[in-house]
Design a protein around this motif. Structure first.
Motif, short mmCIF file in Angstrom:
data_model
loop_
_atom_site.label_atom_id
_atom_site.label_comp_id
_atom_site.label_asym_id
_atom_site.label_seq_id
_atom_site.Cartn_x
_atom_site.Cartn_y
_atom_site.Cartn_z
N LYS A 151 27.03 -3.96 6.98
CA LYS A 151 25.66 -4.10 6.51
C LYS A 151 24.70 -3.88 7.66
N THR A 152 23.71 -3.09 7.41
CA THR A 152 22.70 -2.81 8.42
C THR A 152 21.40 -3.48 7.98
N ARG A 153 20.81 -4.22 8.87
CA ARG A 153 19.52 -4.85 8.57
C ARG A 153 18.40 -3.90 8.95
N VAL A 154 17.47 -3.76 8.04
CA VAL A 154 16.33 -2.90 8.27
C VAL A 154 15.10 -3.80 8.34
N LYS A 155 14.35 -3.64 9.41
CA LYS A 155 13.11 -4.40 9.53
C LYS A 155 11.99 -3.62 8.85
N THR A 156 11.25 -4.32 8.03
CA THR A 156 10.12 -3.68 7.35
C THR A 156 8.85 -4.46 7.69
N ARG A 157 7.76 -3.79 7.55
CA ARG A 157 6.46 -4.41 7.75
C ARG A 157 5.63 -4.20 6.50
N PRO A 158 4.83 -5.18 6.14
CA PRO A 158 3.97 -4.98 4.98
C PRO A 158 2.97 -3.85 5.25
N TRP A 159 2.71 -3.06 4.24
CA TRP A 159 1.75 -1.96 4.37
C TRP A 159 0.39 -2.47 3.93
N ASP A 160 -0.61 -2.27 4.73
CA ASP A 160 -1.96 -2.71 4.41
C ASP A 160 -2.85 -1.48 4.30
N ALA B 269 -5.93 -1.15 3.76
CA ALA B 269 -7.22 -1.28 4.43
C ALA B 269 -7.14 -0.86 5.89
N LYS B 270 -5.95 -0.95 6.47
CA LYS B 270 -5.78 -0.56 7.87
C LYS B 270 -5.41 0.91 8.03
N THR B 271 -5.14 1.59 6.93
CA THR B 271 -4.75 2.99 7.03
C THR B 271 -5.84 3.96 6.56
N ILE B 272 -6.87 3.43 5.91
CA ILE B 272 -8.00 4.29 5.50
C ILE B 272 -8.72 4.73 6.77
N ARG B 273 -8.94 6.03 6.91
CA ARG B 273 -9.52 6.57 8.14
C ARG B 273 -11.02 6.83 8.07
N ASP B 274 -11.54 7.13 6.86
CA ASP B 274 -12.96 7.44 6.75
C ASP B 274 -13.42 7.26 5.31
N HIS B 275 -14.71 7.48 5.09
CA HIS B 275 -15.29 7.27 3.75
C HIS B 275 -14.72 8.24 2.72
N GLU B 276 -14.46 9.47 3.15
CA GLU B 276 -13.90 10.45 2.22
C GLU B 276 -12.53 10.01 1.73
N GLU B 277 -11.72 9.50 2.64
CA GLU B 277 -10.39 9.02 2.27
C GLU B 277 -10.50 7.80 1.35
N ALA B 278 -11.46 6.94 1.61
CA ALA B 278 -11.68 5.78 0.74
C ALA B 278 -12.07 6.24 -0.67
N ALA B 279 -12.92 7.26 -0.75
CA ALA B 279 -13.36 7.78 -2.04
C ALA B 279 -12.18 8.38 -2.82
N VAL B 280 -11.34 9.12 -2.14
CA VAL B 280 -10.16 9.71 -2.79
C VAL B 280 -9.22 8.60 -3.28
N TYR B 281 -9.02 7.59 -2.46
CA TYR B 281 -8.17 6.45 -2.81
C TYR B 281 -8.67 5.79 -4.09
N LEU B 282 -9.98 5.55 -4.18
CA LEU B 282 -10.56 4.95 -5.38
C LEU B 282 -10.46 5.89 -6.57
N ASP B 283 -10.71 7.16 -6.35
CA ASP B 283 -10.65 8.14 -7.44
C ASP B 283 -9.24 8.22 -8.04
N VAL B 284 -8.22 8.22 -7.19
CA VAL B 284 -6.83 8.26 -7.67
C VAL B 284 -6.52 6.99 -8.45
N ALA B 285 -6.98 5.86 -7.95
CA ALA B 285 -6.74 4.59 -8.65
C ALA B 285 -7.38 4.60 -10.04
N LEU B 286 -8.58 5.14 -10.13
CA LEU B 286 -9.26 5.23 -11.43
C LEU B 286 -8.49 6.14 -12.39
N GLU B 287 -8.07 7.30 -11.90
CA GLU B 287 -7.31 8.24 -12.74
C GLU B 287 -6.03 7.59 -13.25
N GLU B 288 -5.30 6.94 -12.36
CA GLU B 288 -4.04 6.31 -12.75
C GLU B 288 -4.27 5.15 -13.71
#
Length: 109
Positions: free
Chosen positions: A5-14, A16-35
């Motif tokens: 058995k191999t243990r894999v370390k994972t980290r929670p993905w956040d 809010a820490k990966t959004i780089r700019d306003h355009e990316e935030a807008a796309v993120y919201l737009d995709v959420a609305l579509e889905e």
């Protein structure tokens, strides 16, 4: 034969820490609305807006809205259903807009 058995370390993905700019935030919201319209899971939109609030800085957004951070957090907590007028105010404070498009051109008539 025994498998090792191999243990894999994972980290929670956040997001809010990966959004780089306003355009990316807008796309993120737009995709959420579509889905959300496709699968009916509208709570995801609330969660995405909260991610974007955290990206922008919840204290700054709360200040821009004339409320305190705890009030804003409560508005977007998992057990809340924020009023549409409040959601629109938050989206505006984020510097974003929501847009509508025709879902099915054949239903026009």
């Amino acid at each position: 034969m025994a498998t090792q058995k191999t243990r894999v370390k994972t980290r929670p993905w956040d997001p809010a820490k990966t959004i780089r700019d306003h355009e990316e935030a807008a796309v993120y919201l737009d995709v959420a609305l579509e889905e959300a319209f496709q699968d009916g899971y509208f709570a995801a939109v609330r969660d995405v807006i909260w991610d974007i609030v955290r990206y922008k800085g919840s204290a700054k957004v709360a200040h821009d809205l004339g409320m305190d951070v705890e009030e804003l957090k409560k508005m977007f907590s998992a057990d809340s259903t924020p009023d549409l007028s409040l959601v629109l105010k938050v989206v505006k404070a984020l510097g974003l807009q929501l847009h509508a498009t025709v879902a099915d051109a054949k239903s026009d008539g």
